[in-house]
Each structure stands twice: as structure tokens, then as C-alpha cells.
Design a protein around this motif. Structure first.
Motif, short mmCIF file in Angstrom:
data_model
loop_
_atom_site.label_atom_id
_atom_site.label_comp_id
_atom_site.label_asym_id
_atom_site.label_seq_id
_atom_site.Cartn_x
_atom_site.Cartn_y
_atom_site.Cartn_z
N ILE A 75 -59.64 -130.31 14.95
CA ILE A 75 -58.41 -130.62 14.20
C ILE A 75 -58.62 -130.63 12.70
O ILE A 75 -57.67 -130.46 11.94
CB ILE A 75 -57.79 -131.96 14.66
CG1 ILE A 75 -58.78 -133.10 14.48
CG2 ILE A 75 -57.30 -131.89 16.08
CD1 ILE A 75 -58.18 -134.48 14.70
N TYR A 105 -53.57 -117.23 14.89
CA TYR A 105 -54.05 -118.44 15.56
C TYR A 105 -54.86 -119.35 14.64
O TYR A 105 -54.95 -120.54 14.89
CB TYR A 105 -54.90 -118.07 16.78
CG TYR A 105 -54.11 -117.32 17.82
CD1 TYR A 105 -53.27 -117.99 18.69
CD2 TYR A 105 -54.19 -115.93 17.92
CE1 TYR A 105 -52.53 -117.31 19.64
CE2 TYR A 105 -53.46 -115.24 18.87
CZ TYR A 105 -52.62 -115.94 19.73
OH TYR A 105 -51.88 -115.26 20.66
N GLU A 165 -56.19 -119.91 10.27
CA GLU A 165 -56.00 -119.54 8.87
C GLU A 165 -57.19 -120.03 8.08
O GLU A 165 -57.85 -120.99 8.45
CB GLU A 165 -54.70 -120.14 8.32
CG GLU A 165 -54.67 -121.66 8.36
CD GLU A 165 -53.30 -122.23 8.03
OE1 GLU A 165 -52.35 -121.45 7.84
OE2 GLU A 165 -53.21 -123.47 7.95
N ARG A 182 -58.93 -123.21 9.86
CA ARG A 182 -58.13 -124.21 10.57
C ARG A 182 -57.25 -123.52 11.61
O ARG A 182 -56.86 -122.37 11.42
CB ARG A 182 -57.22 -124.96 9.60
CG ARG A 182 -57.95 -125.87 8.64
CD ARG A 182 -56.97 -126.64 7.75
NE ARG A 182 -57.68 -127.48 6.82
CZ ARG A 182 -58.15 -127.06 5.64
NH1 ARG A 182 -57.97 -125.83 5.25
NH2 ARG A 182 -58.80 -127.90 4.85
N LEU A 183 -56.93 -124.26 12.66
CA LEU A 183 -55.96 -123.76 13.64
C LEU A 183 -54.57 -123.79 13.02
O LEU A 183 -54.23 -124.74 12.30
CB LEU A 183 -55.97 -124.63 14.89
CG LEU A 183 -57.24 -124.65 15.72
CD1 LEU A 183 -57.11 -125.67 16.84
CD2 LEU A 183 -57.55 -123.28 16.27
N THR A 184 -53.79 -122.78 13.31
CA THR A 184 -52.38 -122.78 12.91
C THR A 184 -51.58 -123.48 14.01
O THR A 184 -52.12 -123.84 15.06
CB THR A 184 -51.86 -121.34 12.76
OG1 THR A 184 -51.94 -120.70 14.04
CG2 THR A 184 -52.64 -120.56 11.71
N GLY A 185 -50.30 -123.62 13.79
CA GLY A 185 -49.44 -124.17 14.84
C GLY A 185 -49.52 -123.34 16.12
O GLY A 185 -49.52 -123.89 17.23
N LYS A 186 -49.63 -122.03 15.97
CA LYS A 186 -49.76 -121.14 17.13
C LYS A 186 -51.06 -121.41 17.88
O LYS A 186 -51.08 -121.41 19.11
CB LYS A 186 -49.70 -119.69 16.65
CG LYS A 186 -49.65 -118.67 17.75
CD LYS A 186 -49.49 -117.26 17.15
CE LYS A 186 -49.45 -116.20 18.22
NZ LYS A 186 -49.31 -114.84 17.64
N VAL A 210 -52.75 -124.30 17.93
CA VAL A 210 -52.59 -125.61 18.58
C VAL A 210 -51.71 -125.47 19.81
O VAL A 210 -51.98 -126.07 20.86
CB VAL A 210 -52.03 -126.65 17.59
CG1 VAL A 210 -51.67 -127.94 18.29
CG2 VAL A 210 -53.03 -126.91 16.47
N GLU A 211 -50.67 -124.65 19.71
CA GLU A 211 -49.77 -124.41 20.85
C GLU A 211 -50.55 -123.83 22.04
O GLU A 211 -50.35 -124.24 23.19
CB GLU A 211 -48.66 -123.44 20.44
CG GLU A 211 -47.77 -122.98 21.58
CD GLU A 211 -46.88 -121.81 21.16
OE1 GLU A 211 -46.63 -120.95 22.01
OE2 GLU A 211 -46.46 -121.75 20.00
N ASP A 236 -52.58 -126.61 23.61
CA ASP A 236 -51.71 -127.52 24.38
C ASP A 236 -51.26 -126.87 25.68
O ASP A 236 -51.28 -127.50 26.74
CB ASP A 236 -50.48 -127.92 23.55
CG ASP A 236 -50.80 -128.85 22.41
OD1 ASP A 236 -51.91 -129.45 22.40
OD2 ASP A 236 -49.96 -128.99 21.51
N ARG A 237 -50.86 -125.62 25.60
CA ARG A 237 -50.39 -124.91 26.81
C ARG A 237 -51.53 -124.76 27.81
O ARG A 237 -51.33 -124.93 29.01
CB ARG A 237 -49.80 -123.55 26.42
CG ARG A 237 -49.23 -122.81 27.60
CD ARG A 237 -48.05 -123.58 28.22
NE ARG A 237 -47.60 -122.90 29.40
CZ ARG A 237 -47.41 -123.50 30.58
NH1 ARG A 237 -47.62 -124.79 30.71
NH2 ARG A 237 -47.00 -122.81 31.61
#
Length: 157
Positions: free
Chosen positions: A50, A81, A83, A97-101, A103-104, A107-108
Motif C-alpha cells: 500500500i 495498474y 504508476e 505505487r498501485l493505481t485504483g485499477k 487495488v481493484e 480486491d476482486r
């Protein structure tokens, strides 16, 4: 009395179970719009964490070279995925770092693993699955996340 199973079959069955789960998760991720995500990427996402990390640190965590880590970062960056940026505490450090995509996808994946586990419990029974978990914890002490698995599988070992 049942005939003894040959010892070499145990690691093959464990790996087949691992492969079955991972293949199913990745097939579903592909159907959901992430066809470019590969099994190694899960290790990469976990190793980035994170807070993000540098390419050098990522390579060390994965047990691969800085160049291999950089190539993976570049591919994941193209897919949106991860940045690259600078470290807020030290502008000389380049952080991935992980992007929102990204992290998605993590999570999925977690939800898909839960779905598979539920299906396995239905197939063999919750008690047997719980016993399997307990037995594996007994037989495989130590760190749960072996992030260096990609390097461990590498040809240069």
C-alpha cells in the motif's frame, strides 16, 4: 488397507491445487476486463504494497533482478495498474505505487479466492476444508506470503 500414495505425488497435488485456483481466478479476471494480468502480477502487487516501493526493492522482494522488476513495472504501468512517482520524503527515490485499477484487481482476486474456497467447502465439507487449512498451517510454518516465489522458480537458482 489403502495402498500408500507415492511421496512424489504430494508436491504435485499441492501444486495442481494451487494452479487450479490461480487459473480460475485469472480466467475470471480476464472475463471481467483484465486479460493482461498474469499469476506473477499478484506477487508483484503484494510486494508493492500500500505504501509503494522502488524497482530495486521490488526486485529484492520478488527474488528477481532490478531489470526484470523494471520490465514488469513498465508492462503494468502500460496497463494502468501501477504508476511511478517520487517519494514524498526523498525526491531522489522513484516509487512505484498501485493505481485504483491495481487495488481493484487485488480486491476482486480476494473475493474470487473466497468464492473458490466456499465451493471447495461444499465439495469436501467445511470440516474437512478446515482440517486441511489446519494441517497445512502445521506443515508449512513461517511466512505466509512467499513473495520471492517468482525468483525461486527462476532458471538462475
Amino acid at each position: 488397507m489403502a495402498e500408500a500414495t507415492p511421496g512424489y505425488e504430494l508436491p504435485l497435488r499441492l501444486f495442481a491445487a494451487f494452479r487450479s485456483i490461480i487459473d480460475e481466478v485469472h480466467a475470471e479476471l480476464a472475463r471481467e476486463g483484465h486479460p493482461d494480468i498474469r499469476p506473477m502480477h499478484g506477487f508483484v502487487f503484494q510486494a508493492i504494497g500500500i505504501d509503494g516501493t522502488t524497482a530495486v526493492e521490488l526486485g529484492a522482494r520478488l527474488g528477481v533482478s532490478k531489470q526484470a522488476a523494471g520490465k514488469t513495472i513498465a508492462n503494468l504501468e502500460k496497463g494502468g495498474y501501477v504508476e511511478r512517482g517520487t517519494d514524498a520524503r526523498d525526491a531522489r527515490r522513484k516509487i512505484v505505487r498501485l493505481t485504483g485499477k491495481g487495488v481493484e484487481v487485488l480486491d476482486r482476486s480476494a473475493r474470487l479466492f473466497e468464492t473458490i474456497q466456499t465451493r471447495w467447502a461444499e465439495a469436501i465439507g467445511e470440516d474437512r476444508l478446515a482440517a486441511l487449512h489446519a494441517d497445512l498451517r502445521t506443515l508449512t510454518p513461517g511466512e505466509l506470503f512467499q513473495l520471492d516465489t517468482p525468483g525461486w522458480f527462476g532458471a538462475d537458482r
